[in-house]
Design an enzyme around this catalytic site. Structure first.
Site, PDB file in Angstrom:
ATOM      1  N   TYR A 100       1.078  -1.130  -0.159  1.00 16.42           N
ATOM      2  CA  TYR A 100       0.088   0.662   0.405  1.00 16.42           C
ATOM      3  C   TYR A 100       1.112   1.217   0.157  1.00 16.42           C
ATOM      4  O   TYR A 100       1.622   1.413   0.785  1.00 16.42           O
ATOM      5  CB  TYR A 100      -1.007  -0.196   1.060  1.00 16.42           C
ATOM      6  CG  TYR A 100      -1.953  -0.535   0.721  1.00 16.42           C
ATOM      7  CD1 TYR A 100      -3.431  -1.003   0.121  1.00 16.42           C
ATOM      8  CD2 TYR A 100      -1.561  -2.320   2.371  1.00 16.42           C
ATOM      9  CE1 TYR A 100      -4.186  -1.525   0.376  1.00 16.42           C
ATOM     10  CE2 TYR A 100      -2.630  -3.385   1.593  1.00 16.42           C
ATOM     11  CZ  TYR A 100      -4.403  -2.750   1.220  1.00 16.42           C
ATOM     12  OH  TYR A 100      -4.617  -4.362   0.753  1.00 16.42           O
ATOM     13  N   GLY A 111       5.468   2.541  -5.171  1.00 14.98           N
ATOM     14  CA  GLY A 111       4.908   0.869  -5.162  1.00 14.98           C
ATOM     15  C   GLY A 111       5.665  -0.029  -6.130  1.00 14.98           C
ATOM     16  O   GLY A 111       5.996  -0.898  -5.610  1.00 14.98           O
ATOM     17  N   ASN A 138     -10.098  -3.070  -8.380  1.00 12.80           N
ATOM     18  CA  ASN A 138      -9.375  -2.200  -8.530  1.00 12.80           C
ATOM     19  C   ASN A 138      -7.889  -2.613 -10.211  1.00 12.80           C
ATOM     20  O   ASN A 138      -7.324  -2.957  -9.759  1.00 12.80           O
ATOM     21  CB  ASN A 138      -8.457  -2.532  -7.145  1.00 12.80           C
ATOM     22  CG  ASN A 138      -7.625  -1.627  -6.835  1.00 12.80           C
ATOM     23  OD1 ASN A 138      -7.653  -0.810  -8.130  1.00 12.80           O
ATOM     24  ND2 ASN A 138      -6.974  -1.933  -5.674  1.00 12.80           N
ATOM     25  N   TYR A 145      -0.182  -4.653 -11.422  1.00 13.26           N
ATOM     26  CA  TYR A 145       0.991  -5.966 -11.530  1.00 13.26           C
ATOM     27  C   TYR A 145       1.203  -6.422 -12.576  1.00 13.26           C
ATOM     28  O   TYR A 145       2.182  -7.263 -12.844  1.00 13.26           O
ATOM     29  CB  TYR A 145      -0.291  -7.185 -10.270  1.00 13.26           C
ATOM     30  CG  TYR A 145      -0.603  -6.358  -8.678  1.00 13.26           C
ATOM     31  CD1 TYR A 145       1.116  -6.854  -8.062  1.00 13.26           C
ATOM     32  CD2 TYR A 145      -1.519  -6.267  -8.339  1.00 13.26           C
ATOM     33  CE1 TYR A 145       0.602  -5.542  -6.954  1.00 13.26           C
ATOM     34  CE2 TYR A 145      -1.263  -5.853  -6.950  1.00 13.26           C
ATOM     35  CZ  TYR A 145      -0.274  -4.892  -6.269  1.00 13.26           C
ATOM     36  OH  TYR A 145      -0.989  -5.062  -5.735  1.00 13.26           O
ATOM     37  N   LYS A 147       1.799  -4.516 -15.520  1.00 17.79           N
ATOM     38  CA  LYS A 147       3.088  -3.878 -15.287  1.00 17.79           C
ATOM     39  C   LYS A 147       4.331  -4.607 -14.967  1.00 17.79           C
ATOM     40  O   LYS A 147       5.500  -4.478 -15.742  1.00 17.79           O
ATOM     41  CB  LYS A 147       2.565  -2.448 -15.680  1.00 17.79           C
ATOM     42  CG  LYS A 147       1.826  -1.944 -16.622  1.00 17.79           C
ATOM     43  CD  LYS A 147       1.481  -0.481 -16.113  1.00 17.79           C
ATOM     44  CE  LYS A 147       0.717  -0.423 -17.347  1.00 17.79           C
ATOM     45  NZ  LYS A 147       0.475   1.536 -17.268  1.00 17.79           N
TER      46      LYS A 147
END
Length: 184
Positions: A100, A111, A138, A145, A147
């Site tokens: 997060y 991230g 989401n 994810y 990518k």
């Protein structure tokens, strides 16, 4: 290359209150829009209680890291190995259970740095793969994810309070893994 101002710090038990506050804030900011206040409160109280977080921090098969930017904690990562994994629990796999970033700091490659840390630790520990679950509603996280080299391999049920939801399960093979894509 990742922003040199971002530092990853291993979270210890003396960081419990900061971890709890950050966990509750980032989870609510991420999912509050699509869930009832009652279900959010049930989940936050159950999953981010002092007792539960203390247990998780003391589990030798879990690791937590804070992301810091100019001294401010702006995100965190939780990894699970072996029996600490919520599913699979294979010795050659590692779960990215939580990743997060504080809403105001999204878009600053935090991230990417956190997922790179997970990949690097998985490779260093000779893991065959990383896996994680992401809410089907989401799309921003799903795109992130994908990518990052993760592939959708299935679904599982996620209980948010009393609401039965679907998470997509993503997996990234680490054998011969190359993290160059994370530096783009």
């Amino acid at each position: 290359m990742a922003n040199p101002e971002i530092k990853l710090i291993r979270i210890k038990e003396n960081n419990l209150q900061e971890l709890q506050d950050l966990s509750r804030q980032t989870f609510f900011d991420t999912y509050g829009w699509g869930n009832t206040a009652e279900n959010m409160q049930i989940y936050l109280n159950r999953c981010f209680s002092t007792e539960k977080l203390k247990f998780e921090l003391n589990n030798s098969d879990s690791e937590f890291f804070f992301a810091q930017l100019e001294g401010a904690v702006v995100g965190y990562l939780k990894l699970n190995y072996g029996s600490a994994q919520t599913e699979f629990q294979e010795e050659n796999g590692m779960e990215v259970e939580r990743i997060y970033v504080v809403k105001e700091y999204q878009g600053k490659k935090i991230g990417r740095l956190l997922i790179k840390k997970a990949i690097d630790l998985g490779i260093a520990r000779n893991m065959d793969y990383l896996w994680l679950g992401v809410w089907e509603r989401n799309p921003k996280a799903i795109s992130f994810y994908e990518k990052s080299g993760f592939s959708h391999i299935g679904e599982h049920t996620f209980m948010l309070g009393t609401d039965k939801q679907t998470d997509f399960v993503f997996k990234k093979n680490l054998q011969g893994a190359d993290t160059i894509l994370l530096h783009k």
